[in-house]
Design a protein around this motif. Structure first.
Motif, mmCIF file in Angstrom:
data_model
loop_
_atom_site.group_PDB
_atom_site.id
_atom_site.type_symbol
_atom_site.label_atom_id
_atom_site.label_comp_id
_atom_site.label_asym_id
_atom_site.label_seq_id
_atom_site.Cartn_x
_atom_site.Cartn_y
_atom_site.Cartn_z
ATOM 1 N N ALA A 10 0.830 -1.204 0.000
ATOM 2 C CA ALA A 10 0.000 0.000 0.000
ATOM 3 C C ALA A 10 0.863 1.252 0.000
ATOM 4 N N GLY A 11 0.409 2.251 -0.729
ATOM 5 C CA GLY A 11 1.093 3.534 -0.768
ATOM 6 C C GLY A 11 0.310 4.483 -1.642
ATOM 7 N N VAL A 12 0.997 5.464 -2.222
ATOM 8 C CA VAL A 12 0.330 6.404 -3.121
ATOM 9 C C VAL A 12 0.990 6.352 -4.494
ATOM 10 N N GLY A 13 0.294 6.882 -5.471
ATOM 11 C CA GLY A 13 0.780 6.851 -6.844
ATOM 12 C C GLY A 13 2.177 7.430 -6.973
ATOM 13 N N GLY A 14 3.019 6.743 -7.741
ATOM 14 C CA GLY A 14 4.368 7.210 -7.996
ATOM 15 C C GLY A 14 5.421 6.639 -7.075
ATOM 16 N N GLN A 15 5.027 5.794 -6.117
ATOM 17 C CA GLN A 15 5.994 5.234 -5.172
ATOM 18 C C GLN A 15 6.563 3.887 -5.614
ATOM 19 N N GLY A 16 6.149 3.378 -6.747
ATOM 20 C CA GLY A 16 6.701 2.108 -7.231
ATOM 21 C C GLY A 16 6.032 0.876 -6.647
ATOM 22 N N ILE A 17 4.775 1.017 -6.289
ATOM 23 C CA ILE A 17 4.040 -0.093 -5.665
ATOM 24 C C ILE A 17 3.788 -1.222 -6.665
ATOM 25 N N ILE A 18 3.413 -0.858 -7.872
ATOM 26 C CA ILE A 18 3.120 -1.875 -8.888
ATOM 27 C C ILE A 18 4.390 -2.677 -9.206
ATOM 28 N N LEU A 74 3.234 -4.329 3.364
ATOM 29 C CA LEU A 74 4.391 -3.547 2.952
ATOM 30 C C LEU A 74 3.862 -2.148 2.651
ATOM 31 N N ALA A 75 4.088 -1.216 3.575
ATOM 32 C CA ALA A 75 3.473 0.115 3.490
ATOM 33 C C ALA A 75 4.514 1.153 3.094
ATOM 34 N N PHE A 76 4.224 1.860 2.017
ATOM 35 C CA PHE A 76 5.165 2.849 1.480
ATOM 36 C C PHE A 76 4.941 4.226 2.091
ATOM 37 N N LYS A 78 2.940 6.286 5.701
ATOM 38 C CA LYS A 78 2.383 6.001 7.024
ATOM 39 C C LYS A 78 0.847 5.975 7.062
ATOM 40 N N LEU A 79 0.207 6.968 6.486
ATOM 41 C CA LEU A 79 -1.252 6.994 6.516
ATOM 42 C C LEU A 79 -1.840 5.806 5.763
ATOM 43 N N GLU A 80 -1.203 5.440 4.657
ATOM 44 C CA GLU A 80 -1.683 4.278 3.900
ATOM 45 C C GLU A 80 -1.531 2.994 4.714
ATOM 46 N N ALA A 81 -0.533 2.960 5.573
ATOM 47 C CA ALA A 81 -0.401 1.805 6.474
ATOM 48 C C ALA A 81 -1.602 1.733 7.406
ATOM 49 N N LEU A 82 -1.951 2.862 8.012
ATOM 50 C CA LEU A 82 -3.105 2.874 8.924
ATOM 51 C C LEU A 82 -4.386 2.471 8.204
ATOM 52 N N ARG A 83 -4.567 2.999 7.003
ATOM 53 C CA ARG A 83 -5.794 2.705 6.242
ATOM 54 C C ARG A 83 -5.969 1.215 5.970
ATOM 55 N N ASN A 84 -4.858 0.493 5.873
ATOM 56 C CA ASN A 84 -4.921 -0.902 5.424
ATOM 57 C C ASN A 84 -4.610 -1.929 6.508
#
Length: 194
Positions: A10-18, A74-76, A78-84
């Motif tokens: 989990a993360g936001v666009g542009g962080q290389g998650i895909i 695997l959280a890229f 912090k907020l996305e970590a909490l959300r998931n």
């Protein structure tokens, strides 16, 4: 490997998650396992949430991770970590990039960014926290933070270092391979000390 392993990225666009999801999937394929992945892009080009589900094992019937069943998050960001966190099972592990990317409501002053994110996570789950952005910058390119996190993740999975290197070579464009190899090695070395 007798069971299915489920990893939520989990993360936001542009962080290389895909790309991170593709590398994990490639590692599992090279190990002879069945792999299923699924991606959710929420306005990814504008910094929205991006989530990738990766599941592998002897036989995987669905790419989607049910809430409360993921082994690893695997959280890229912090907020996305909490959300998931709701996807993690009891005893699950969060590998967290210590990075804050404020969403639009926070930038506009309509919401506050959550405080003490690491403490909230550590109260419920195993937490490995690192500054992947700074570590990637030290390797020569902060955009390789995703691969620093993969290096840290590698310690939690039953695959050898050479298999990870082979997967990186198969997924990462050749012109970026050296920096990604250094970033992976750095994340691996950090996790080794934890």
């Amino acid at each position: 490997m007798a069971e299915v392993t489920s990893i939520l990225i989990a993360g936001v666009g542009g962080q290389g998650i895909i790309l991170a999801g593709k590398v994990i999937g490639q590692v599992a394929v090279l190990a002879g396992l069945d792999v299923k992945t699924s991606e959710i892009h929420g306005m990814a080009q504008r910094g929205g949430s991006v989530i990738t589900h990766v599941r592998f094992g002897p036989r995987v019937y669905s790419p989607v991770i049910d809430p409360g069943t993921a082994d690893l998050l695997l959280a890229f960001e912090k907020l996305e970590a909490l959300r998931n966190l709701g996807f993690l099972k009891s005893g699950g592990t969060v590998i967290l990039n210590n990075q804050v990317i404020e969403p639009l409501p926070v930038l506009l002053g309509k919401q506050k960014y959550p405080e003490a994110v690491e403490a909230q996570i550590a109260a419920r789950f195993n937490l490995i926290c690192l500054d992947a952005l700074a570590e990637a910058a030290a390797c020569g390119n902060p955009r390789a933070a995703n691969v620093v996190l993969l290096g840290a993740l590698a310690h939690r999975l039953p695959f050898s270092y050479p298999v990870w290197e082979e997967a990186l070579a198969a997924v990462v464009p050749a012109r970026y391979l050296d920096i990604n190899r250094r970033a992976f090695a750095r994340g691996f070395a950090i996790a080794e000390k934890l």
